[in-house]
Design a protein around this motif. Structure first.
Motif, PDB file in Angstrom:
ATOM      1  N   LYS A  46       0.829  -1.213   0.000  1.00 57.07           N
ATOM      2  CA  LYS A  46       0.000   0.000   0.000  1.00 57.07           C
ATOM      3  C   LYS A  46       0.864   1.266   0.000  1.00 57.07           C
ATOM      4  N   ASP A 174      -1.202   8.179   4.178  1.00 59.87           N
ATOM      5  CA  ASP A 174      -0.738   6.845   4.551  1.00 59.87           C
ATOM      6  C   ASP A 174      -0.979   6.597   6.038  1.00 59.87           C
ATOM      7  N   GLU A 175      -2.095   6.003   6.344  1.00 62.23           N
ATOM      8  CA  GLU A 175      -2.495   5.686   7.716  1.00 62.23           C
ATOM      9  C   GLU A 175      -2.327   6.858   8.684  1.00 62.23           C
ATOM     10  N   ILE A 205      -4.927   5.362   2.911  1.00 67.98           N
ATOM     11  CA  ILE A 205      -4.823   4.041   3.521  1.00 67.98           C
ATOM     12  C   ILE A 205      -5.235   4.195   4.977  1.00 67.98           C
TER      13      ILE A 205
END
Ligand SMILES: Nc1ncnc2c1ncn2[C@@H]1O[C@H](COP(=O)(O)OP(=O)(O)OP(=O)(O)O)[C@@H](O)[C@H]1O
Ligand SMILES: Nc1ncnc2c1ncn2[C@@H]1O[C@H](COP(=O)(O)OP(=O)(O)O)[C@@H](O)[C@H]1O
Ligand SMILES: [Mg+2]
Ligand SMILES: [Mg+2]
Ligand SMILES: [Zn+2]
Lengths: 232, 278
Positions: A46, A174-175, A205
């Motif tokens: 990811k 990203d997270e 994500i």
């Protein structure tokens, strides 16, 4: 807005004489103003996708077509470093899994510099920095401190504030909510919704599927981890 | 949409020694940068790079890879063996700077470039007052107005955080970090569009390093000067440079966005460098 075609990335680890395949044959499209969520197991690639879009990783095959305000339709894989620097300043934002801080730069300066970089004048940058930090509930007593000492959640909120203040056309997340409590998550959610209203395209994500469901227009699921090392 | 680069270097080479029929062959095997037959050192080989306005370009590489030699060629401390260099601020980038007369080279050096040497002894007269060290570059650039030079020198000392009260003291009285800051003040004194910085923080202790790096960042942000920053330390490069080139044995082996070099290094040598940072 963005079209990823048959993207493939492997890492050559010279000292092990190994080639590590991180992603293979990834294709998806995101329309302008839409939010694409990416889900998949740890190690499924990811982050590799996001870093390839941001130009940090150089994939070996495939294409990433992005409709740029400045350059028109451009394949990011063949963009020059100068073009990438321009896109990062004015068009594409990236919030990493971890906050990378500049030594001896305060939280406020970090956000302010980001605004200046995107072309705001200094008065405007200060005003926007204040508003953005307030929006993310970063306690005013922290503004002029060094982020190295912040808690995980404070760092994350700062990291997002720094990207959001530029009002990017495309934002890669990203997270960014991994270590946030519910109240902070809500703040992130609010600002993502606000960005969407402004027409920002997002690829994100998230661990938290519930969080994602309400926000995403589409979800892309990574196939099983393709990672397998091969002798090179 | 982009301006022409402010500095363009094409195929710059610098060798120490005459070369021989063995090492002049295209595929000759050298010992690193050294011809085993005639002992010629190929310190820089076919270096091409662009520097853009307001940009910081990082050059990283191990000891002996040719970084300082490249800087010295650009600043005309060393005669370039072959290659071309073009400055947008010099005849609109239409004249090769390396083939100009001595007088023209002095003009370019004094007015269009600023240099901070790895070794402060090379950049400063250690026994002269700091203020006269700084004024020296302004005089060389043609300034004759003493009051203006004193004011400018003091303003620069202030900018690099050295008390004006100490302007009359010679650099030999100063700590390493202060000497580097006097060098920076001197380099800035003729308001050059390009600054060359060779290992400015090497050998300084950590807190002093941080202060010097801060200063460089601020100068770049506020004054929009273009810089080439040379360091063997990737941490310095990570903090300062937008783009980075990696040198090994006198050649560029890899170049790209700094985060690309750090996170997705392609060359075996660059990977080794990066792993040593982790
Ligand atoms: N005057 C000279 N005569 C002969 N060889 C030289 C001379 N100056 C430099 N060299 C050689 O050229 C090569 C490059 O040296 P240089 O000083 O540019 O390295 P560097 O990359 O700056 O290294 P460091 O990180 O140690 O400062 C070395 O092999 C060096 O020994
Ligand atoms: N810079 C890198 N160098 C070497 N391998 C990497 C690098 N980045 C990611 N990988 C590898 O690629 C695979 C996918 O990683 P990543 O994209 O971070 O996964 P995810 O974000 O889905 O957890 C993993 O096996 C990881 O170890
Ligand atoms: Mg990840
Ligand atoms: Mg050197
Ligand atoms: Zn030889």
């Amino acid at each position: 807005m963005i079209q990823v075609e048959k993207l493939q990335k492997y890492f050559t680890i010279h000292h092990l004489n190994k080639r590590l395949k991180a992603i293979e044959d990834i294709s998806f499209t995101v329309k302008k103003g839409h939010f694409l969520g990416i889900v998949g197991k740890s190690g499924s690639g990811k982050s590799t996708i996001l870093k390839s879009i941001y130009g940090t990783y150089q994939p070996q095959a495939g294409a990433i077509y992005y409709e740029s305000e400045e350059f028109g339709n451009i394949n990011i894989l063949s963009a020059t470093p100068r073009e990438m620097i321009h896109l990062r300043k004015y068009e594409i934002g990236y919030v990493s899994q971890f906050l990378s801080v500049m030594p001896r730069t305060t939280a406020f300066e970090l956000v302010e510099q980001s605004a200046l970089e995107a072309g705001m004048n200094s008065e405007q940058a200060v005003k926007e920095a204040k508003e953005t930090l307030k929006h993310f509930d970063l306690d005013e007593s922290l503004w002029h401190n060094y982020p190295n000492y912040f808690s995980g959640g404070e760092k994350l909120r700062l990291n997002i504030a720094r990207a959001v203040i530029k009002k990017p056309r495309l934002l890669l997340l990203d997270e960014p909510t991994a270590s946030l409590d519910d109240a902070s998550k809500l703040k992130v959610r609010e600002s993502i919704e606000k960005l969407k209203q402004q027409g920002t395209t997002l690829i994100g994500i998230f661990h938290d599927l519930e969080f994602m469901e309400g926000l995403c227009d589409e979800v892309f699921t990574m196939q099983k981890a393709v990672v397998n090392a091969v002798e090179s | 949409m982009f301006d022409k680069p402010i500095l363009q270097i094409k195929n710059l080479s610098k060798q120490y020694g005459e070369g021989c029929s063995y090492c002049q062959h295209e595929n000759a095997k050298l010992e690193r940068n050294f011809c085993p037959v005639c002992k010629t050192v190929y310190a820089c080989k076919n270096i091409s790079l662009d520097l853009h306005r307001g940009e910081i370009l990082g050059i990283v590489g191990e000891s002996g890879s040719g970084k300082s030699t490249l800087m010295k060629c650009l600043y005309f401390d060393e005669e370039t063996t072959t290659g071309e260099g073009f400055l947008t601020d010099y005849f609109n980038g239409n004249e090769n700077i390396f083939t100009q007369s001595g007088q023209q080279k002095r003009f370019i050096r004094n007015s269009l470039l600023g240099m901070v040497y790895q070794n402060p002894m090379l950049g400063l007269k250690m026994d002269f007052s700091s203020i006269s060290n700084i004024a020296e570059k302004q005089i060389a650039a043609g300034n004759r107005n003493v009051k203006q030079m004193v004011d400018r020198s003091n303003a620069l000392l202030d900018k690099v955080n050295i008390s004006i009260k100490r302007s009359k003291e010679p650099p030999k009285n100063f700590s390493g970090g202060m000497q580097q800051r006097v060098q920076i003040a001197k380099a800035l004194s003729s308001n050059p569009p390009i600054l060359l910085l060779d290992e400015v923080t090497t050998g300084l202790d950590l807190s002093v390093q941080a202060a010097v790096l801060d200063l460089i960042k601020t100068i770049q942000r506020v004054m929009q000067i273009s810089m080439i920053v040379v360091s063997h330390d990737l941490a310095v490069i990570r903090m300062l440079a937008d783009r980075t080139v990696v040198m090994l044995n006198g050649q560029i082996i890899e170049e790209g966005l700094t985060d690309q070099i750090l996170e997705d290094p392609q060359h075996a040598y660059t990977q080794q460098l990066v792993y040593s940072l982790l």
